[in-house]
Design a protein around this motif. Structure first.
Motif, mmCIF file in Angstrom:
data_model
loop_
_atom_site.group_PDB
_atom_site.id
_atom_site.type_symbol
_atom_site.label_atom_id
_atom_site.label_comp_id
_atom_site.label_asym_id
_atom_site.label_seq_id
_atom_site.Cartn_x
_atom_site.Cartn_y
_atom_site.Cartn_z
ATOM 1 N N ALA A 121 6.901 -22.682 -11.009
ATOM 2 C CA ALA A 121 7.440 -21.653 -10.101
ATOM 3 C C ALA A 121 6.280 -20.796 -9.588
ATOM 4 C CB ALA A 121 8.419 -20.783 -10.865
ATOM 5 N N ASN A 122 6.585 -20.064 -8.538
ATOM 6 C CA ASN A 122 5.612 -19.154 -7.955
ATOM 7 C C ASN A 122 6.101 -17.738 -8.252
ATOM 8 O OD1 ASN A 122 3.481 -18.337 -6.474
ATOM 9 N ND2 ASN A 122 4.247 -19.055 -4.492
ATOM 10 N N SER A 123 5.246 -16.930 -8.853
ATOM 11 C CA SER A 123 5.698 -15.582 -9.241
ATOM 12 C C SER A 123 4.620 -14.543 -9.005
ATOM 13 C CB SER A 123 6.055 -15.540 -10.735
ATOM 14 O OG SER A 123 6.898 -16.589 -11.083
ATOM 15 N N LEU A 124 5.072 -13.311 -8.763
ATOM 16 C CA LEU A 124 4.145 -12.179 -8.613
ATOM 17 C C LEU A 124 4.615 -11.054 -9.526
ATOM 18 C CD1 LEU A 124 3.789 -11.890 -4.730
ATOM 19 C CD2 LEU A 124 2.006 -12.596 -6.344
ATOM 20 N N SER A 125 3.669 -10.348 -10.138
ATOM 21 C CA SER A 125 4.093 -9.264 -11.024
ATOM 22 C C SER A 125 3.746 -7.898 -10.426
ATOM 23 C CB SER A 125 3.459 -9.428 -12.402
ATOM 24 O OG SER A 125 2.068 -9.392 -12.296
ATOM 25 N N LEU A 163 8.351 0.924 -16.080
ATOM 26 C CA LEU A 163 9.007 -0.250 -15.494
ATOM 27 C C LEU A 163 7.958 -1.251 -15.017
ATOM 28 C CD1 LEU A 163 11.716 1.565 -13.362
ATOM 29 C CD2 LEU A 163 12.072 0.315 -15.492
ATOM 30 N N ALA A 164 8.308 -2.522 -15.077
ATOM 31 C CA ALA A 164 7.461 -3.588 -14.522
ATOM 32 C C ALA A 164 8.400 -4.696 -14.071
ATOM 33 C CB ALA A 164 6.496 -4.097 -15.580
ATOM 34 N N GLU A 165 7.964 -5.502 -13.129
ATOM 35 C CA GLU A 165 8.834 -6.563 -12.603
ATOM 36 C C GLU A 165 8.041 -7.843 -12.361
ATOM 37 O OE1 GLU A 165 8.336 -3.712 -10.769
ATOM 38 O OE2 GLU A 165 9.887 -2.659 -11.874
ATOM 39 N N ILE A 166 8.782 -8.964 -12.410
ATOM 40 C CA ILE A 166 8.211 -10.249 -11.976
ATOM 41 C C ILE A 166 9.153 -10.805 -10.897
ATOM 42 C CG2 ILE A 166 7.571 -12.604 -12.654
ATOM 43 C CD1 ILE A 166 7.118 -11.500 -15.523
ATOM 44 N N LEU A 167 8.595 -10.982 -9.723
ATOM 45 C CA LEU A 167 9.359 -11.564 -8.606
ATOM 46 C C LEU A 167 9.048 -13.054 -8.621
ATOM 47 C CD1 LEU A 167 10.927 -11.007 -5.885
ATOM 48 C CD2 LEU A 167 8.694 -10.648 -4.828
ATOM 49 N N THR A 168 10.081 -13.892 -8.683
ATOM 50 C CA THR A 168 9.814 -15.320 -8.877
ATOM 51 C C THR A 168 10.716 -16.218 -8.021
ATOM 52 O OG1 THR A 168 9.754 -17.089 -10.533
ATOM 53 C CG2 THR A 168 11.317 -15.332 -10.939
ATOM 54 N N THR A 169 10.216 -17.414 -7.771
ATOM 55 C CA THR A 169 11.011 -18.396 -7.017
ATOM 56 C C THR A 169 12.033 -19.085 -7.924
ATOM 57 O OG1 THR A 169 9.251 -20.007 -7.412
ATOM 58 C CG2 THR A 169 9.215 -18.861 -5.283
ATOM 59 N N LEU A 170 11.969 -18.834 -9.232
ATOM 60 C CA LEU A 170 12.971 -19.416 -10.145
ATOM 61 C C LEU A 170 14.334 -18.809 -9.847
ATOM 62 C CD1 LEU A 170 11.643 -19.445 -13.832
ATOM 63 C CD2 LEU A 170 11.963 -21.363 -12.274
ATOM 64 N N GLU A 171 15.375 -19.623 -9.917
ATOM 65 C CA GLU A 171 16.710 -19.061 -9.701
ATOM 66 C C GLU A 171 17.371 -18.865 -11.067
ATOM 67 O OE1 GLU A 171 18.900 -21.060 -6.702
ATOM 68 O OE2 GLU A 171 20.245 -19.333 -6.504
ATOM 69 N N ILE A 172 17.603 -17.601 -11.411
ATOM 70 C CA ILE A 172 18.193 -17.290 -12.720
ATOM 71 C C ILE A 172 19.386 -16.369 -12.487
ATOM 72 C CG2 ILE A 172 17.747 -16.319 -15.022
ATOM 73 C CD1 ILE A 172 14.736 -16.746 -14.474
ATOM 74 N N GLU A 173 20.449 -16.617 -13.231
ATOM 75 C CA GLU A 173 21.668 -15.838 -13.020
ATOM 76 C C GLU A 173 21.409 -14.331 -13.235
ATOM 77 O OE1 GLU A 173 26.154 -15.414 -14.844
ATOM 78 O OE2 GLU A 173 24.620 -16.497 -15.972
ATOM 79 N N ALA A 174 21.921 -13.532 -12.304
ATOM 80 C CA ALA A 174 21.678 -12.074 -12.381
ATOM 81 C C ALA A 174 22.523 -11.441 -13.481
ATOM 82 C CB ALA A 174 22.007 -11.434 -11.043
#
Ligand code: B12
Ligand code: SF4
Length: 310
Positions: A121-125, A163-174
């Protein structure tokens, strides 16, 4: 996949980990009106066209993004001794700079997320400085709810957490969003000594002591000097007032570094910018720069600050 990421986040030291979609944040309109009212003061970086565009639509940051993994890390380390130097600094700044200490673990988690699928996957933190409305998205992920003082409040952590976040192309149930639990409580608004919380959920940074003592590079207007009191870096009064903190036990052992810093007006005056940067390299106090810190200390000293200031 969700449980695997949660377990890894927990083993890396995060106190909560939840999931939301990468859809635009719901309170974009509020953000725009906040800017329209100039409540950001001189934090011009937040009002740039590109910054606004990205904050209003995370998918513009990472095309193909599907999920935002929202993380919380408590910085609650129990109470500082009354009149100690720690008690004069906002809690988040009593410990070494979270931008530096949390970054490696956030990167590890991001790599782990990418490794879960093939192709990767492609992700940004993100950790504070990214063009993303962190509190809004974290509320949608269910980490907590935005209090009337603007900070995210968690039922298990109170309001003392990063707070911190990872934005990712993975599809995971919210996960489900957290609902607002402020009720009729207004303790944070009553506790603010400058009227910076002009209404519930509305903060005018130009009056906020956190802004005035950290981000602001000019003199602090005289009318706010007595409100500064002896608190010479940041402000926690609205956060201290929140009743939800009663449910939050200290999560970490005290790691304060403040008493080791050369916090003397005389020493600061003698220091050039390069040696200031070196001495304060791992401290959040670096953000105010030498001149800002000196300015704050002189006001706090007039208000009775009695610390190792020779
Ligand atoms: C700019 C900034 C500041 C500015 C402006 C603060 C502000 N209220 O916006 C200043 C310098 C004043 C500041 C101070 C502090 N900050 Co600051 N700051 C940021 C930063 C970089 C951007 C925030 C932002 O976008 N502001 C614009 C406003 C409009 O957006 P917002 O606050 O997210 O507000 C949203 C909600 O309030 C919601 N909303 C608005 N009205 C309503 C009404 C209802 C009914 C509902 C449900 C929702 C809602 O809509 C808004 C827009 O989406 C974030 C990191 C980030 N990238 O998000 C850290 C961040 C918010 N700061 C943080 C911290 C710790 C602080 C301080 C506690 C530090 C201190 N002790 O001195 C203080 C707290 C002051 C306060 N009462 O808010 C943490 C907060 C963690 C948490 N648990 O919430 C963050 C998330 C950094 C981090 N990664 O941990 N900060
Ligand atoms: S941080 Fe201090 S000055 Fe800013 S809103 Fe909270 S109580 Fe008011």
């Amino acid at each position: 996949m969700k449980e695997k990421i949660r377990c890894r986040a927990q083993s890396l030291g995060f106190d909560d980990c939840r999931f939301t979609t990468s859809a635009p944040p719901e309170t974009g309109e509020h953000f725009l009106s906040w800017l329209g009212n100039s409540f950001h003061g001189e934090m011009e970086w937040i009002a740039r066209e590109r910054s606004i565009e990205l904050r209003l639509d995370p998918e513009k940051i990472l095309p193909g993004a599907k999920t935002i993994i929202c993380l919380a890390k408590s910085y609650y380390e129990g109470e500082a001794l009354e009149d100690s130097i720690e008690s004069c600094v906002a809690r988040y700044a009593r410990i070494p700079d979270y931008h530096k200490t949390l970054k490696p673990t956030l990167e590890q988690l991001t790599e782990y997320v990418n490794s879960l699928t093939s192709p990767a996957a492609n992700s940004l933190s993100f950790l504070d400085t990214g063009a993303i409305l962190e509190r809004d998205l974290s509320q949608r992920a269910g980490i907590g709810f935005i209090g009337k003082h603007n900070n995210l409040i968690s039922k298990k952590l109170g309001n003392w957490f990063f707070l911190a976040e990872i934005l990712t192309t993975l599809e995971i149930e919210a996960d489900l969003p957290e609902r607002n639990l402020c009720g009729s409580c207004q303790k944070c608004l009553d506790a603010c000594p400058t009227g910076a919380l002009t209404a519930p959920w509305v903060l005018d940074s130009r009056k906020c002591l956190s802004y005035l003592t950290i981000e602001n590079k000019r003199d602090i207007p005289k009318e706010y000097h007595s409100a500064v009191g002896t608190k010479f870096f940041g402000c926690d009064r609205c956060l201290e007032a929140c009743p939800w903190n009663k449910v939050a036990p200290p999560r970490n052992a005290l790691t304060s570094h403040i008493s080791e810093l050369p916090l003397s007006t005389k020493k600061l005056e003698q220091m050039d910018d390069a040696s200031f940067k070196k001495k304060f390299a791992s401290s959040p106090l670096l953000r105010a720069k030498r001149d800002g810190l000196l300015r704050n200390l002189l006001i706090a000293q007039k208000n009775g600050l009695n610390l190792p200031i020779e």
